[in-house]
Design a protein around this motif. Structure first.
Motif, PDB file in Angstrom:
ATOM      1  N   VAL A 121       0.879  -1.182   0.000  1.00 21.88           N
ATOM      2  CA  VAL A 121       0.000   0.000   0.000  1.00 21.88           C
ATOM      3  C   VAL A 121       0.910   1.224   0.000  1.00 21.88           C
ATOM      4  O   VAL A 121       2.028   1.170   0.513  1.00 21.88           O
ATOM      5  CB  VAL A 121      -0.962   0.044   1.214  1.00 21.88           C
ATOM      6  CG1 VAL A 121      -1.925  -1.115   1.178  1.00 21.88           C
ATOM      7  CG2 VAL A 121      -0.201   0.050   2.526  1.00 21.88           C
ATOM      8  N   ILE A 122       0.425   2.294  -0.604  1.00 18.71           N
ATOM      9  CA  ILE A 122       1.323   3.437  -0.799  1.00 18.71           C
ATOM     10  C   ILE A 122       0.602   4.755  -0.502  1.00 18.71           C
ATOM     11  O   ILE A 122      -0.603   4.883  -0.773  1.00 18.71           O
ATOM     12  CB  ILE A 122       1.878   3.421  -2.255  1.00 18.71           C
ATOM     13  CG1 ILE A 122       3.055   4.398  -2.408  1.00 18.71           C
ATOM     14  CG2 ILE A 122       0.794   3.736  -3.284  1.00 18.71           C
ATOM     15  CD1 ILE A 122       3.847   4.182  -3.691  1.00 18.71           C
ATOM     16  N   ALA A 123       1.345   5.715   0.022  1.00 18.42           N
ATOM     17  CA  ALA A 123       0.806   7.072   0.211  1.00 18.42           C
ATOM     18  C   ALA A 123       0.795   7.758  -1.153  1.00 18.42           C
ATOM     19  O   ALA A 123       1.714   7.539  -1.955  1.00 18.42           O
ATOM     20  CB  ALA A 123       1.686   7.835   1.190  1.00 18.42           C
ATOM     21  N   PRO A 124      -0.228   8.592  -1.441  1.00 15.57           N
ATOM     22  CA  PRO A 124      -0.344   9.170  -2.786  1.00 15.57           C
ATOM     23  C   PRO A 124       0.909   9.930  -3.232  1.00 15.57           C
ATOM     24  O   PRO A 124       1.280   9.900  -4.394  1.00 15.57           O
ATOM     25  CB  PRO A 124      -1.532  10.130  -2.672  1.00 15.57           C
ATOM     26  CG  PRO A 124      -2.265   9.723  -1.440  1.00 15.57           C
ATOM     27  CD  PRO A 124      -1.321   9.004  -0.548  1.00 15.57           C
ATOM     28  N   ALA A 125       1.585  10.599  -2.297  1.00 17.59           N
ATOM     29  CA  ALA A 125       2.726  11.429  -2.710  1.00 17.59           C
ATOM     30  C   ALA A 125       4.052  10.662  -2.736  1.00 17.59           C
ATOM     31  O   ALA A 125       5.084  11.229  -3.084  1.00 17.59           O
ATOM     32  CB  ALA A 125       2.847  12.618  -1.763  1.00 17.59           C
ATOM     33  N   ALA A 126       4.004   9.384  -2.370  1.00 20.05           N
ATOM     34  CA  ALA A 126       5.276   8.641  -2.299  1.00 20.05           C
ATOM     35  C   ALA A 126       5.750   8.254  -3.698  1.00 20.05           C
ATOM     36  O   ALA A 126       5.004   7.631  -4.449  1.00 20.05           O
ATOM     37  CB  ALA A 126       5.089   7.397  -1.440  1.00 20.05           C
ATOM     38  N   PRO A 127       6.990   8.603  -4.064  1.00 21.23           N
ATOM     39  CA  PRO A 127       7.476   8.197  -5.375  1.00 21.23           C
ATOM     40  C   PRO A 127       8.172   6.825  -5.320  1.00 21.23           C
ATOM     41  O   PRO A 127       8.845   6.513  -4.342  1.00 21.23           O
ATOM     42  CB  PRO A 127       8.498   9.296  -5.718  1.00 21.23           C
ATOM     43  CG  PRO A 127       8.979   9.817  -4.400  1.00 21.23           C
ATOM     44  CD  PRO A 127       7.934   9.495  -3.365  1.00 21.23           C
ATOM     45  N   VAL A 128       7.994   6.035  -6.372  1.00 19.29           N
ATOM     46  CA  VAL A 128       8.746   4.778  -6.464  1.00 19.29           C
ATOM     47  C   VAL A 128       9.572   4.811  -7.743  1.00 19.29           C
ATOM     48  O   VAL A 128       9.160   5.398  -8.742  1.00 19.29           O
ATOM     49  CB  VAL A 128       7.833   3.526  -6.447  1.00 19.29           C
ATOM     50  CG1 VAL A 128       6.954   3.505  -5.217  1.00 19.29           C
ATOM     51  CG2 VAL A 128       6.983   3.420  -7.708  1.00 19.29           C
TER      52      VAL A 128
END
Ligand code: 3H9
Length: 702
Positions: A114-121
């Protein structure tokens, strides 16, 4: 050991928080903590699921790249990942922030993400001369297919959480507290009895790609075009090819391990990681503390709206800083502003900008012919003709109108900042801001400190560089600063070599093969041969006093061959083309000039051409360090790569020199000194000292 992992039990879920500030790389302590934490959770019957997250602004920034090349402590990352992969309890990555490289690979090894909307990968390893070596080349194609995986890994560019979800890299984008979301997701999995999803077991996407040779041909063609002379891209393509064609996960991992080791050993990897740290190092100025007060630059004034002034204005407009630009008369102003508008329109045509973006930029640009209109600007930059008397006069005028506290800057490429500062009542506010053409594109900003420039002015200018998306390097105030002082050695050698027997085309080709975007004569044609010729004429330099290395260029100018602008210079440019063609007439002119100077021409091999162009530049770099004009060797590397097109994969001239061996370079310099004499071949005392002590330029980094 560096870094740690906190273990916390939240009822039936174990929460592992990676803590290695500021960006949580996978240093030895993190690997140890990860391994211990997973084992502890597996051994505890009360724990039903594990959630992994990062403390602070990052999830995990990747492997700890400062560990590469040395002996690593603690468990290997692969050991940690194998434990995670085999875990009988579901592991959920709660990606709170940046998940890059090994960080994303850790997440891909988790069973859900699961990821936070602003997190870049992202998988940026290619930018460091590496490949994702912790399963990324095998797991990603299984999740999103080979074509998209290749695009993602070969570009190295990050994407935000929602795009990662669309691609299928993560399972859920969660607003609100990401740890709470991760724990809720974990409990749901447990409650529903969902199976543990190991990416290694996925095969549908790979089967669809199998036998599609065109996919890899295309990737190779694109890599050859976009990443000329890079070693890592082919290694990456082979790994993804293995994922698709071998099918078996462990067999693919073996190819990945082999290719990762090849990249790790390659000099390009060492050079690119040197560049990564160098980019961060140049921001650090020993006598200007990090917490030095800075001015907030919210408005700019630019004097001159020619090529440089226009480009500088665009750099400010592009980041939303309003600009007032000054020209001598309305006609010049209208012309300058229309060029800015045209440049933006071209961006729209190329699909890189929208009409609205152009309107927003043009809306914060004001033209004037009255210098008093610059009175409220936080920074005023003069970008006028390179003549010290005119600059001094301009600084007097800037001083008269600028508000207290404004930074007064010169975009000179080599003139004396102190002379300009002394013409004002506030020398502490005067600084050089040397932009490179085209100023809105080139990343380098040489910041030149005068004798009296204050620490606040320096800190403000370095920060401004960052705001403008440039890389700012501090230089001392001496003719030519860092870059142009070194360049002069390079171009003058090139001029000498052609008189002794090489053709301009041979010299350019050698430098192109080395990885420069263009050779010295192509560069002369681009800049315009007439600049030096006109300056010599205006200065009343007699023909016999023209340096011999400029004689050919001056003859070409007499024939109105000024370079690209007249479609003829050292090369012929067919109408509308920037690709020059060799011209036998130029070779004749060169030969005739050698004869006039009594120089007997001979064959000069490519190896000598390369050494003679680069070694005087490096020798001058050593003098620049000795004189304290550049703070560290890596500052010179950054200047040369970002301002002069020196190939990034070499790590810059000073790093490259270390890799060649300073003793070898000094021996050649002495050999050329005997053969050719001249100032360029006098070994710099610093170079001699380092060789005598068996040291490298890197030993000066501190
Ligand atoms: C990899 O993962 C290989 C694997 O596939 C295989 C393994 C087997 N390591 O940039 P900042 C330091 S390769 C060590 O100013 P920002 C940096 O030097 C890796 N140190 O902050 C700086 O130190 P200082 C793939 C690192 O917020 C400080 O952290 N990953 C690392 O502007 C702050 O950095 C990458 O290539 C690291 N990995 O940007 C990511 N990363 O304060 C590289 C940073 O002493 N990192 N440091 O000068 C980045 O792109 C940016 O640093 C990031 C933060 C976006 C994370």
């Amino acid at each position: 050991m560096k870094g740690t992992v906190h273990y916390e039990q939240r009822e039936d879920v174990a929460l592992l928080t990676i803590d290695n500030p500021p960006v949580n790389p996978l240093s030895s302590g993190v690997r140890q903590g990860l391994s211990d934490g997973i084992n502890q959770a597996l051994a505890d019957d009360n724990v039903k699921a594990i959630v992994l997250t990062g403390a602070g602004r990052a999830f995990i920034a990747g492997a700890d790249i400062s560990e590469f090349g040395g002996a690593a402590e603690g468990p290997s990352l692969h050991d940690c990942l194998n434990t995670m992969d085999a875990s009988s309890k579901p592991i959920i990555a709660a990606i709170n922030g940046t998940a890059f490289g090994g960080g994303l690979e850790v997440a891909l090894c988790c069973h859900y993400r699961v990821i936070a909307p602003a997190a870049p990968v992202g998988l940026p390893e290619v930018k460091l001369g590496l490949l994702p070596g912790a399963g990324g080349t095998q797991r990603l194609p299984r999740l999103i297919g080979a074509e998209k995986a290749l695009d993602f890994i070969l570009s190295g560019d990050p994407i935000p959480g929602p795009v990662a979800r669309e691609l299928g890299i993560v399972d859920e984008v969660a607003d609100g507290d990401i740890v709470d979301a991760g724990i809720a997701f974990a409990r749901n999995i447990v409650a529903q009895g969902s199976p543990i999803k190991r990416v290694r077991d996925e095969s549908n996407k790979l089967e669809a790609d199998r036998g599609n040779a065109e996919l890899f041909d295309n990737a190779r063609k694109q890599a050859a075009r976009r990443m000329r002379k890079r070693f890592a891209p082919e290694m990456i393509i082979q790994c993804v090819e293995a994922a698709v064609n071998l099918g078996d996960f462990d067999a693919g991992m073996a190819v990945e391990a082999e290719n990762f080791a090849k990249c790790l050993k390659h000099p390009q990897r060492e050079a690119l990681i040197h560049m990564f740290f160098a980019e961060r190092e140049v921001a650090k100025i020993p006598d200007v503390p990090k917490d030095t007060a800075t001015q907030n630059i919210q408005t700019a004034g630019v004097i001159g709206c020619g090529t440089m002034g226009g480009g500088i204005s665009m750099s400010f407009l592009n980041v939303g800083i309003p600009v007032t630009v000054l020209e001598m008369d309305q006609e010049a102003l209208d012309r300058g502003i229309s060029v800015i508008k045209r440049n933006y329109d071209i961006q729209v045509q190329r699909g890189r900008m929208s009409e609205a973006d152009v309107d927003a930029r043009m809306g914060i640009l004001t033209g004037t012919t009255n210098i008093e209109d610059l009175g409220q600007a936080d920074v005023i930059i003069e970008a006028i003709y390179e003549n010290i008397d005119v600059k001094v006069e301009t600084f007097q005028k800037m001083d008269a109108v600028a508000k207290p506290g404004a930074v007064l800057a010169s975009n000179t490429s080599g003139l004396d900042i102190d002379k300009m500062a002394d013409a004002t009542s506030r020398p502490e506010a005067v600084i050089g801001l040397h932009f490179f053409s085209p100023a809105n594109v080139m990343r380098l900003l040489e910041v030149v400190r005068g004798d009296k420039t204050s620490k606040e002015t320096i800190a403000t200018s370095m920060k401004l560089g960052k705001t403008l998306n440039k890389i700012a390097v501090l230089s001392g105030n001496a003719p030519g600063f860092i870059g142009n002082r070194m360049l002069a050695r390079y171009t003058s050698q090139a001029g000498e070599i052609i008189l002794q027997g090489a053709t301009p085309y041979q010299v350019d080709n050698v430098l192109l093969q080395f990885g420069m975007p263009m050779g010295p004569f192509q560069m002369n044609d681009l800049v315009g041969l007439d600049l030096g010729w006109r300056a010599r004429k205006l200065g009343g330099v007699k023909p016999e006093d023209v340096p011999i290395t400029a004689r050919v260029a001056d003859k070409l100018c007499e024939m109105e061959r000024f370079g690209q602008k007249t479609n003829r210079g050292f090369y012929i440019y067919p109408e509308g083309s920037r690709a020059g063609q060799a011209d036998p007439e130029v070779v004749e002119i060169v030969e005739q000039t050698s004869a006039e100077l009594g120089i007997v021409r001979r064959d000069i091999d490519d190896d000598e051409v390369l050494k003679r162009c680069l070694y005087p530049l490096i020798n001058e770099g050593a003098r620049i360090l000795e004189d304290g004009i550049a703070i560290r060797p890596c500052d010179i590397d950054i200047v040369y790569i970002n301002g002069y097109g020196f190939p990034e994969v070499t790590g810059g001239p000073m790093f490259w020199a270390d890799q060649q061996g300073l003793d070898n370079i000094l021996a050649d310099i002495k050999r050329f000194q005997e053969e050719y004499g001249g100032e360029a071949w006098e070994p710099a005392p610093l170079l001699e000292r380092l060789v005598a002590e068996g040291k490298s330029f890197a030993s000066l980094q501190g």
